[in-house]
Design a protein around this motif. Structure first.
Motif, PDB file in Angstrom:
ATOM      1  N   ASP A  42      -5.352  -0.548   0.127  1.00 36.73           N
ATOM      2  CA  ASP A  42      -4.520  -0.439  -1.261  1.00 36.73           C
ATOM      3  C   ASP A  42      -5.617   0.119  -2.156  1.00 36.73           C
ATOM      4  N   THR A  43      -6.789  -0.366  -2.352  1.00 35.10           N
ATOM      5  CA  THR A  43      -7.579   0.180  -3.343  1.00 35.10           C
ATOM      6  C   THR A  43      -8.251   1.510  -3.215  1.00 35.10           C
TER       7      THR A  43
ATOM      8  N   GLN B   8      -5.922  -5.283   0.804  1.00 34.53           N
ATOM      9  CA  GLN B   8      -6.306  -4.756  -0.530  1.00 34.53           C
ATOM     10  C   GLN B   8      -7.547  -3.798  -0.611  1.00 34.53           C
TER      11      GLN B   8
ATOM     12  N   ILE C  65      -7.589   5.109  -5.331  1.00 35.71           N
ATOM     13  CA  ILE C  65      -8.596   5.948  -5.704  1.00 35.71           C
ATOM     14  C   ILE C  65      -8.176   7.376  -5.246  1.00 35.71           C
TER      15      ILE C  65
END
Length: 159
Positions: free
Chosen positions: A132-133, A129, A137
């Motif tokens: 992925d974040t 996660q 961004i």
């Protein structure tokens, strides 16, 4: 005076994390005898081998003469080579050599260990996660950069 708690500001946190990772990495690869600038060049070539010198300077956000001197030193060690571009003789492409392979292998192992240490205590799903974040961004910011470049070009064409 306006006060803001920057301890949870993701821009500052991201900068601090990147700075700390570079510092720890510097210490861990010290025995390879590379400066930060040199390992940064090698790492970018590992990622984009054969890139032009101009493109590499842009990726590294350094001036072309500065990069040229770095490449000169790495070339003297036998770790990189320059080749003229087949389509444009003015363009120089930069490649890692086979002699760089042991150092690159060591650098990649150190980097993997540093990532493991940096992400210690996070579950596999939290790590995924997190990446992925960051990827989302990066995509958002890349789009903003592209939009800004297109806007500047259209503004100039309207002059």
């Amino acid at each position: 005076m306006f006060q803001e708690d920057l301890s949870r500001n993701f821009g500052f946190l991201l900068n601090d994390v990147a700075r700390l990772m570079r510092l720890v990495y510097d210490r861990r690869v010290k025995d390879l005898g590379l400066t930060r600038a040199q390992w940064w060049v090698l790492t970018h070539l590992f990622r984009s081998n054969g890139v032009s010198q101009t493109e590499l300077a842009e990726m590294l956000e350094v001036e072309k003469p500065t990069l040229g001197r770095l490449i000169d030193r790495l070339e003297a060690k036998g770790w990189v080579r320059r080749e003229s571009d087949e389509r444009d003789r003015r363009v120089w492409r930069v490649f890692l050599t086979a002699d760089a392979e042991p150092a690159m292998r060591s650098m990649r192992e150190v980097a993997a260990g540093l990532r493991r240490d940096a992400l210690a205590g996070l579950s596999a799903s939290e790590r995924e996660q997190f990446v992925d974040t960051l990827t989302a961004i990066k995509a958002n910011l890349s789009r903003l950069g592209t939009v800004r470049q297109k806007t500047k070009k259209s503004d100039r064409s309207n002059d």
